[in-house]
Design a protein around this motif. Sequence first.
Motif, PDB file in Angstrom:
ATOM      1  N   LEU A 138       0.821  -1.213   0.000  1.00 31.27           N
ATOM      2  CA  LEU A 138       0.000   0.000   0.000  1.00 31.27           C
ATOM      3  C   LEU A 138       0.857   1.266   0.000  1.00 31.27           C
ATOM      4  O   LEU A 138       0.438   2.305  -0.505  1.00 31.27           O
ATOM      5  N   VAL A 139       2.064   1.171   0.595  1.00 24.45           N
ATOM      6  CA  VAL A 139       2.917   2.360   0.545  1.00 24.45           C
ATOM      7  C   VAL A 139       3.858   2.321  -0.652  1.00 24.45           C
ATOM      8  O   VAL A 139       4.738   3.167  -0.776  1.00 24.45           O
ATOM      9  N   GLY A 140       3.682   1.340  -1.492  1.00 20.42           N
ATOM     10  CA  GLY A 140       4.463   1.303  -2.719  1.00 20.42           C
ATOM     11  C   GLY A 140       5.880   0.809  -2.540  1.00 20.42           C
ATOM     12  O   GLY A 140       6.769   1.219  -3.283  1.00 20.42           O
ATOM     13  N   ASP A 141       6.094  -0.081  -1.580  1.00 26.03           N
ATOM     14  CA  ASP A 141       7.435  -0.617  -1.334  1.00 26.03           C
ATOM     15  C   ASP A 141       7.850  -1.513  -2.503  1.00 26.03           C
ATOM     16  O   ASP A 141       7.288  -2.571  -2.736  1.00 26.03           O
ATOM     17  N   GLU A 142       8.891  -1.050  -3.217  1.00 21.52           N
ATOM     18  CA  GLU A 142       9.272  -1.768  -4.426  1.00 21.52           C
ATOM     19  C   GLU A 142       9.823  -3.154  -4.172  1.00 21.52           C
ATOM     20  O   GLU A 142       9.603  -4.063  -4.957  1.00 21.52           O
ATOM     21  N   ASP A 143      10.568  -3.311  -3.080  1.00 18.71           N
ATOM     22  CA  ASP A 143      11.147  -4.624  -2.805  1.00 18.71           C
ATOM     23  C   ASP A 143      10.073  -5.658  -2.602  1.00 18.71           C
ATOM     24  O   ASP A 143      10.190  -6.791  -3.068  1.00 18.71           O
TER      25      ASP A 143
END
Lengths: 608, 373
Positions: free
Chosen positions: A240-245
């Motif tokens: 939801l926070v856009g964490d790419e990993d």
Amino acid sequence: MEEVDVEPTTTPIPGFDSNQKHLGFVWGPGDILVYETIYKASGGSAGGCPFVHEVRKDEDIYSPILRKLFNESHHIFVGLQRIREDLPMYHVSSLELIWNLCEVLFIDAAPAGSLVLHLLDWVRLHKADVDEKAREVLASESPAEHQAYWDVVISYVLQGRMDEARQVLVKQAALQPAARVMFKLLDNLLMKMPIFNPGETQTLTEFDVKWRHWREEVDHCLQDQSFASNRHLEDICKILVGDEDVLLEYKELLSTWYHFLVTRLLFSHPTVKPTELHYYAQVLTTTLYMIQKPLDSILLAAFEFDIHQVIKDCSIALNNWWFVGHLTDLLDHCKLLQSHNLHFGSNLREFLLLEYASGLFTHHSLWQLAVDYFDHCPEFGRVYLELQIERVPLDTERKALKVIRICEQRQMTEQVRSICKIMAKKALRNNRLGSALSWSIRAKDAAFATLISERFLQDYCAKGTFSDLDLIDNLGPAMLLSDRLTFLGKYREFHRLYGEKRFSDAAKLLLSLMTAKIAPHSFWMTLLTDALPLLEQKEVIFSADQTHELMFCLEELTSGKSVPTPDRPMQVLGYTPPYPLSNVCFPFNLLIHCFIICSNLYSCLARG
Amino acid sequence: MMEGINAKYVSQKISKTRWRPVSSSSLQQPDIFATGSWDNEDNKISIWSIGENGISGLDNEFEGDPQLVCEHKHNGDVLDLQFLDQDRIVTASSTGAVIIFRHHHNSQTLSVSQLWERAHHYPCDNAPCTGIVCNSPEIVTVGEDGRIILFRADQEGVLRTIENADSSTIHDVTFLRTTEILTVNSIGQLKIWDFRQQGNEPSQILSLTGDRVPLHCVDRHPNQQHIVATGGQDGMLCIWDVRQGNMPFSLMEAHSAEMWEVHFHPSNPDHLFSCSEDGSLLHWETSSNSDTPSFLQGGRNTSIVSRSAIAPAGGNQSLISSWLTGDSSKGRLETTHMLPSQTLSVNSLDVLGQCLVCGTDGEAIYVNRRVPI
């Protein structure tokens, strides 16, 4: 010469070894004729091979499924040339994918805010397997313990389908009453995720603020370790926070780079502008995913808003011009294609449509569709049509009529004449004089009508009677098409009048045939001979004036100036009769007849 | 008229469509039709079903979407197709052959039952067979070779041939009586042939004065044996009374290109249908001859046509008159387009009860089950 973009495909010719012999070839309209030459690859020559191979380049147009597509799209294409219509969905998935993306980016031209939502829709449309899996999981005995359970939840989140994700999460929440608070918290976050609504009066900036606020809240929960005890829930939160990993961890669920791209945009840059898309796309494709398939490069070109590159890549990747032709036409109608002039002067849209239509023309049946496409290519369409239409094989009269109608509607008079002549000659060869005449009338071909009349007259001279009286007796105004035809009709009328014993009418007609120069000179002898029985009647039929005229005609006939030769009228037409005219026209008989006629004429004069 | 009509794309250009006959006593609507294709490397005849009795497919999107029941390869273009009876179909081929197919109901297959290979022919080339008419067990065919041939189903040989009946192509044929037929040809003549007479001459020849426009189709009025309708290359519809000499009863501008087929409705002959190369299918409706205007007759015509009772004179209006016999010039005529525009040529149509089927060069079949008659 340009560089080759892709490796060309090789088609092996059966029975031919390129190491042994050189191949010869010649281009056809839609295929290549290939043959083995006598020249050896190693130099020198050897015996040849009697076979000629035909290599067809486009297998697609022979598929019955694609035929339906071609007919439907033709129907739509013709309609589109007048008004713009909604596009149908096509059932070929890669084409659909490209087409829908082009719709979103080029035609609907979604602005920032809506863009991400449209792209989400596009992704969802082409990833139907999530719903299938969800159904399977929910139908099982204990959904929360199903091995695909978390895959389903996460997939829904990745597609931005929060409501569905929440519904499935409930099952897990029920199983873990102790963690109820945690589940409630996540459920809340999912529910509150702001979605841009273009209909509302909310501006993009206002939405952005709201979204950042919500994102901070989610981040806060992460920092608080609120979901630490459940790895899955924590992953969802990180997504939801856009964490790419984390997104990378779920690469398999995302399965394609464009899904990855859209998801990332949803959770990191939901207000992305169309002009920024390509940057994100490029980063993705150069670092994380390798561009392998032609489909990928087409989609990438679309994200870069490089319409011409899209068209070019489609042209190379697809083995039929159908898709590209129609796509380009649509884009052209939306005024999205700058006139991309190719070096031989035609614009891109027209070029592609011409290619597509030419391909259709090689098909034994789909050639009719091609005509409409050529009609809408203003620069070269007509020329292409003129060249192609004469090549359509004409096995039946009905087909010939359809081809002629197409030509007539476009004022292609040369082609009409040429086709009618082919059909008339064929009819003549089979002794169908009525059919031949029918074709001549259609083409308004006076020369051929004359030819047909000559055939009738020859028949008459040979047999002494007319054949096909139903035709000659009922010529009507068609008689005026050629002088010879008129003569034929009138001559038959003379015979009819004679048969009805209307001698004075018959006599008048006979004379007019000669004096009005309707009758060919070669036939005058016959006419004068026909006059004999009239001259021999007890009552006087010819008046003095008429008799004089008859004599004048005889004189003209026997004088050196216009001695009739049997073949002269034919030679004028460049036509040699298959059999000699009757011996009525032999010079020997000529003299005898002259003598008889003269004596009769003089006796008439003496009487009257 | 446009509702309830959808295109079904069938990957073959359709040259002929015909309903299978329903027994006159039953009030059933027809549910089976046959089609023939043309211009394919492999042509076929196919049987389709639209009813509940038929086999419904999986993707039955539209109610009554035709479903393929069975098909069979056909050598050459199907230039005409007629049902001989419930089980047998006769076709005319571009190779000159006349073929009888049998439809086996239990196995739902088609097989060739009889074949006259080069019934129509030239000495060297093939001559297409262009038209068929049946009156079971008799079959009459005509062709580009100008022959008229009489067959009997189940008999191997030919019953009778009229050689060189015409010096031009005969395009269509219809029965006037059981022993009399009428043919139309490509120089615009109608010829009546009496089979009771020996010899190869027609008993009567009619034609329009004026240009010899080729005629492509003919149909006889179901109840009145002396009335026929013809259509030809110029798209004009002509109604003839064959007893009355050389002038057609009426002439109407119908289409802007060749008219391929014309049909009187078999049970309601105030209605007539025509289809053409120009892509249109027209429904013609005339009111019956009567001194009382139709809106006072009660119950017959629900729509009132606001035309003057007398045909307008001059201008580019064609002669309008009721085609039933009688001397009234107070007829009314209503014409309706039955297809959405922009189709390629409509090659064939058939109408039975309230159902209409037609086939086009756009490789589509259209079925309308609610024809307003």
